[in-house]
Design a protein around this motif. Structure first.
Motif, PDB file in Angstrom:
ATOM      1  N   GLN A   1      43.798  20.148  35.282  1.00 53.56           N
ATOM      2  CA  GLN A   1      42.666  21.056  35.066  1.00 53.56           C
ATOM      3  C   GLN A   1      41.338  20.365  35.407  1.00 53.56           C
ATOM      4  OE1 GLN A   1      43.231  22.525  31.022  1.00 53.56           O
ATOM      5  NE2 GLN A   1      44.650  24.096  31.745  1.00 53.56           N
ATOM      6  N   LYS A   2      41.384  19.645  36.540  1.00 57.58           N
ATOM      7  CA  LYS A   2      40.201  18.940  37.019  1.00 57.58           C
ATOM      8  C   LYS A   2      40.007  19.238  38.499  1.00 57.58           C
ATOM      9  CE  LYS A   2      40.820  15.004  33.858  1.00 57.58           C
ATOM     10  NZ  LYS A   2      41.019  13.535  33.775  1.00 57.58           N
ATOM     11  N   GLY A   3      38.741  19.266  38.930  1.00 55.91           N
ATOM     12  CA  GLY A   3      38.477  19.457  40.346  1.00 55.91           C
ATOM     13  C   GLY A   3      37.135  20.091  40.625  1.00 55.91           C
ATOM     14  N   ASN A   4      36.831  20.224  41.916  1.00 48.26           N
ATOM     15  CA  ASN A   4      35.576  20.814  42.370  1.00 48.26           C
ATOM     16  C   ASN A   4      35.798  22.280  42.752  1.00 48.26           C
ATOM     17  OD1 ASN A   4      34.282  18.327  42.112  1.00 48.26           O
ATOM     18  ND2 ASN A   4      34.758  17.743  44.226  1.00 48.26           N
ATOM     19  N   VAL A   5      34.997  23.158  42.172  1.00 53.54           N
ATOM     20  CA  VAL A   5      35.158  24.597  42.377  1.00 53.54           C
ATOM     21  C   VAL A   5      33.869  25.205  42.910  1.00 53.54           C
ATOM     22  CG1 VAL A   5      35.651  26.816  41.264  1.00 53.54           C
ATOM     23  CG2 VAL A   5      36.901  24.755  40.559  1.00 53.54           C
ATOM     24  N   VAL A   6      34.016  26.175  43.798  1.00 58.05           N
ATOM     25  CA  VAL A   6      32.879  26.914  44.352  1.00 58.05           C
ATOM     26  C   VAL A   6      33.059  28.402  44.038  1.00 58.05           C
ATOM     27  CG1 VAL A   6      31.804  27.722  46.485  1.00 58.05           C
ATOM     28  CG2 VAL A   6      32.355  25.302  46.213  1.00 58.05           C
ATOM     29  N   ILE A   7      31.992  29.043  43.597  1.00 60.37           N
ATOM     30  CA  ILE A   7      31.974  30.500  43.449  1.00 60.37           C
ATOM     31  C   ILE A   7      31.161  31.058  44.606  1.00 60.37           C
ATOM     32  CG2 ILE A   7      31.141  32.448  42.078  1.00 60.37           C
ATOM     33  CD1 ILE A   7      31.519  30.742  39.569  1.00 60.37           C
ATOM     34  N   VAL A   8      31.751  31.954  45.384  1.00 60.34           N
ATOM     35  CA  VAL A   8      31.031  32.591  46.483  1.00 60.34           C
ATOM     36  C   VAL A   8      30.578  33.963  45.997  1.00 60.34           C
ATOM     37  CG1 VAL A   8      31.105  33.357  48.868  1.00 60.34           C
ATOM     38  CG2 VAL A   8      32.372  31.310  48.177  1.00 60.34           C
ATOM     39  N   ASN A   9      29.281  34.109  45.853  1.00 63.54           N
ATOM     40  CA  ASN A   9      28.667  35.279  45.225  1.00 63.54           C
ATOM     41  C   ASN A   9      28.493  36.436  46.210  1.00 63.54           C
ATOM     42  OD1 ASN A   9      27.212  36.681  43.077  1.00 63.54           O
ATOM     43  ND2 ASN A   9      26.687  34.650  42.298  1.00 63.54           N
ATOM     44  N   GLY A  10      27.799  37.493  45.767  1.00 67.20           N
ATOM     45  CA  GLY A  10      27.583  38.661  46.608  1.00 67.20           C
ATOM     46  C   GLY A  10      26.357  39.422  46.172  1.00 67.20           C
ATOM     47  N   PRO A  11      26.163  40.653  46.671  1.00 64.25           N
ATOM     48  CA  PRO A  11      25.026  41.478  46.245  1.00 64.25           C
ATOM     49  C   PRO A  11      25.003  41.600  44.730  1.00 64.25           C
ATOM     50  CG  PRO A  11      26.154  42.479  48.093  1.00 64.25           C
ATOM     51  CD  PRO A  11      27.016  41.339  47.646  1.00 64.25           C
ATOM     52  N   GLN A  12      23.822  41.553  44.133  1.00 56.86           N
ATOM     53  CA  GLN A  12      23.721  41.470  42.676  1.00 56.86           C
ATOM     54  C   GLN A  12      23.825  42.817  41.969  1.00 56.86           C
ATOM     55  OE1 GLN A  12      23.665  38.289  40.802  1.00 56.86           O
ATOM     56  NE2 GLN A  12      24.697  38.189  42.787  1.00 56.86           N
ATOM     57  N   VAL A  13      24.920  43.514  42.228  1.00 58.03           N
ATOM     58  CA  VAL A  13      25.259  44.707  41.446  1.00 58.03           C
ATOM     59  C   VAL A  13      25.975  44.238  40.183  1.00 58.03           C
ATOM     60  CG1 VAL A  13      25.382  46.221  43.441  1.00 58.03           C
ATOM     61  CG2 VAL A  13      27.435  44.986  42.731  1.00 58.03           C
ATOM     62  N   SER A  14      26.090  45.124  39.203  1.00 57.16           N
ATOM     63  CA  SER A  14      26.612  44.703  37.899  1.00 57.16           C
ATOM     64  C   SER A  14      28.040  44.188  37.972  1.00 57.16           C
ATOM     65  CB  SER A  14      26.538  45.867  36.903  1.00 57.16           C
ATOM     66  OG  SER A  14      27.409  46.919  37.276  1.00 57.16           O
ATOM     67  N   SER A  15      28.874  44.795  38.812  1.00 55.55           N
ATOM     68  CA  SER A  15      30.269  44.372  38.872  1.00 55.55           C
ATOM     69  C   SER A  15      30.391  42.929  39.341  1.00 55.55           C
ATOM     70  CB  SER A  15      31.073  45.291  39.801  1.00 55.55           C
ATOM     71  OG  SER A  15      30.537  45.280  41.108  1.00 55.55           O
TER      72      SER A  15
ATOM     73  N   GLN B   1      32.597  31.618  32.467  1.00 60.37           N
ATOM     74  CA  GLN B   1      33.038  31.441  31.080  1.00 60.37           C
ATOM     75  C   GLN B   1      34.324  30.633  31.008  1.00 60.37           C
ATOM     76  OE1 GLN B   1      33.307  35.335  29.282  1.00 60.37           O
ATOM     77  NE2 GLN B   1      31.129  35.770  29.566  1.00 60.37           N
ATOM     78  N   VAL B   2      35.241  30.918  31.909  1.00 59.35           N
ATOM     79  CA  VAL B   2      36.520  30.200  31.933  1.00 59.35           C
ATOM     80  C   VAL B   2      36.328  28.758  32.390  1.00 59.35           C
ATOM     81  CG1 VAL B   2      38.749  30.049  33.120  1.00 59.35           C
ATOM     82  CG2 VAL B   2      37.944  32.240  32.244  1.00 59.35           C
ATOM     83  N   LEU B   3      35.589  28.569  33.475  1.00 60.86           N
ATOM     84  CA  LEU B   3      35.391  27.215  34.005  1.00 60.86           C
ATOM     85  C   LEU B   3      34.657  26.320  33.016  1.00 60.86           C
ATOM     86  CD1 LEU B   3      34.393  27.963  37.726  1.00 60.86           C
ATOM     87  CD2 LEU B   3      36.665  27.545  36.765  1.00 60.86           C
ATOM     88  N   ALA B   4      33.728  26.901  32.255  1.00 53.31           N
ATOM     89  CA  ALA B   4      32.924  26.118  31.307  1.00 53.31           C
ATOM     90  C   ALA B   4      33.763  25.536  30.181  1.00 53.31           C
ATOM     91  CB  ALA B   4      31.810  26.987  30.732  1.00 53.31           C
ATOM     92  N   GLN B   5      34.934  26.091  29.966  1.00 50.35           N
ATOM     93  CA  GLN B   5      35.809  25.593  28.897  1.00 50.35           C
ATOM     94  C   GLN B   5      36.564  24.328  29.297  1.00 50.35           C
ATOM     95  OE1 GLN B   5      38.360  28.850  27.742  1.00 50.35           O
ATOM     96  NE2 GLN B   5      36.641  30.278  27.569  1.00 50.35           N
ATOM     97  N   HIS B   6      36.376  23.902  30.548  1.00 48.44           N
ATOM     98  CA  HIS B   6      37.134  22.754  31.052  1.00 48.44           C
ATOM     99  C   HIS B   6      36.177  21.722  31.648  1.00 48.44           C
ATOM    100  CE1 HIS B   6      40.814  25.093  30.453  1.00 48.44           C
ATOM    101  NE2 HIS B   6      40.109  26.103  30.924  1.00 48.44           N
ATOM    102  N   PRO B   7      35.859  20.684  30.887  1.00 49.21           N
ATOM    103  CA  PRO B   7      34.877  19.689  31.327  1.00 49.21           C
ATOM    104  C   PRO B   7      35.291  18.926  32.586  1.00 49.21           C
ATOM    105  CG  PRO B   7      36.022  18.969  29.327  1.00 49.21           C
ATOM    106  CD  PRO B   7      36.359  20.392  29.530  1.00 49.21           C
ATOM    107  N   GLY B   8      36.575  18.970  32.919  1.00 51.24           N
ATOM    108  CA  GLY B   8      37.030  18.271  34.119  1.00 51.24           C
ATOM    109  C   GLY B   8      36.748  19.037  35.402  1.00 51.24           C
ATOM    110  N   ILE B   9      36.254  20.258  35.257  1.00 50.44           N
ATOM    111  CA  ILE B   9      35.955  21.072  36.435  1.00 50.44           C
ATOM    112  C   ILE B   9      34.460  21.036  36.730  1.00 50.44           C
ATOM    113  CG2 ILE B   9      35.905  23.424  37.352  1.00 50.44           C
ATOM    114  CD1 ILE B   9      38.500  23.959  35.893  1.00 50.44           C
TER     115      ILE B   9
END
Length: 320
Positions: free
Chosen positions: A157-171, A181-189
């Motif tokens: 449960q360790k590694g480098n992660v990227v979130i690729v975002n999009g237009p800022q609609v609510s979804s 929220q999920v990634l924040a629970q794992h300090p190794g990420i």
């Protein structure tokens, strides 16, 4: 009690008669409410997801408001364009406006203009402030289960992660929030990037993917806010000969099924929605609201389902 063939036939006839009566009542209610014109504005008619939502609306309208004229338009994620579309719907005498909002807050003045003109406004897929009702996927959960797959498949449960975002609609904002929220629970990420807007498109995913993969030599996983973006990221990886990470996304679109079945693809999971069913539900509730029966809850959330390389063969697809 044993039912003879005669009784069974009679029971089926009664059920059919009741169904016809119920459908007829719905038609009469819709006719009495004057639902003869409906306007639908979505993010992009070029996105298969919105093709599915439009089919859902068309199918439901054919059942309960068969005489209504439906007009589908694409906002192309342009707020001013969507304002104009809504004003045009009002001017044309639309009784219902179905909206996939470009901006959940800034769209409020247009929604108020519609409601002041006696129009019922039903939001679907994304929130729209002031809408009569909203039906959408639980997008926080969609982002969470998609990124939980990443966590579960990173060694230790360790590694480098990227979130690729999009237009800022609510979804999209909700999906990113659920993932974080999920990634924040794992300090190794380590989250390397989360603000790059790939425009929720395949071309955008390709361009942003090329940039990110060039900038970061070590990436273990990417979360894309929708399937077209994920497919674009996979194309970027192939062009740059990168095979050292996995990709997850949201939608469960037909194109992503092929990716999940392709053992050479880096796409491994997608939190599936039901766009057709979602839009159909929103339309059905809108028709009821025109008749004076508003939903008990202003927002209806539909649960997503994670489709992966492991279970894709049992996935029935949108509307399944």
């Amino acid at each position: 009690m044993r039912i003879t063939n005669g009784r069974r036939f009679a029971a089926l006839a009664v059920s059919a008669a009741l169904a016809v009566t119920a459908q007829g009542a719905a038609h009469q209610a819709a006719h009495a409410a004057g639902i003869d014109r409906v306007g639908i504005t979505v993010g992009s008619l070029g996105n298969p997801y919105f093709v599915a939502t439009d089919k859902g609306i068309s199918s439901e309208a054919g059942k309960i408001t068969p005489d209504a004229k439906l007009t589908f338009v694409s906002s192309d994620y342009d707020l001013n364009k969507q304002f104009t579309q809504i004003d045009n719907f009002i001017a044309s005498g639309a009784k219902i406006i179905m909206i996939n909002a470009v901006d959940p807050v800034a769209v409020l003045p247009a929604i108020k203009r519609a409601q002041n003109a006696g129009v019922t406004v039903a939001a679907f897929d994304v929130a729209a402030q002031g809408a009569t009702l909203t039906v959408m996927t639980d997008n926080v959960k969609a982002g969470a289960i998609s990124c939980q797959y990443i966590v579960d498949h990173l060694p230790g449960q360790k590694g480098n992660v990227v979130i690729v975002n999009g237009p800022q609609v609510s979804s999209i904002r909700d999906r990113v929030a659920g993932c974080k929220q999920v990634l924040a629970q794992h300090p190794g990420i380590k989250l390397l990037s989360s603000d790059q807007n790939a425009q929720a498109s395949r071309d955008g995913g390709l361009a942003v993917g090329q940039s990110l993969l060039t900038h970061f030599p070590k990436i273990d996983a990417m979360f894309a806010i929708n399937d077209p973006t994920a497919i674009g990221l996979n194309l970027a990886a192939k062009q740059l000969h990168r095979t050292d990470f996995i990709i997850t996304s949201v939608d469960g679109a037909p194109d992503i099924v092929a990716e999940l079945k392709d053992k050479t693809s880096l796409v491994k999971a997608s939190a599936a929605q039901d766009p057709s069913g979602m839009a159909a539900t929103a339309y059905r509730l809108a028709v009821a609201a025109v008749g004076g029966k508003k939903p008990e809850q202003a927002v209806t959330l539909l649960a997503p389902k994670l489709v992966t390389t492991e279970n894709v063969d049992s996935y029935k697809g949108w509307g399944g």
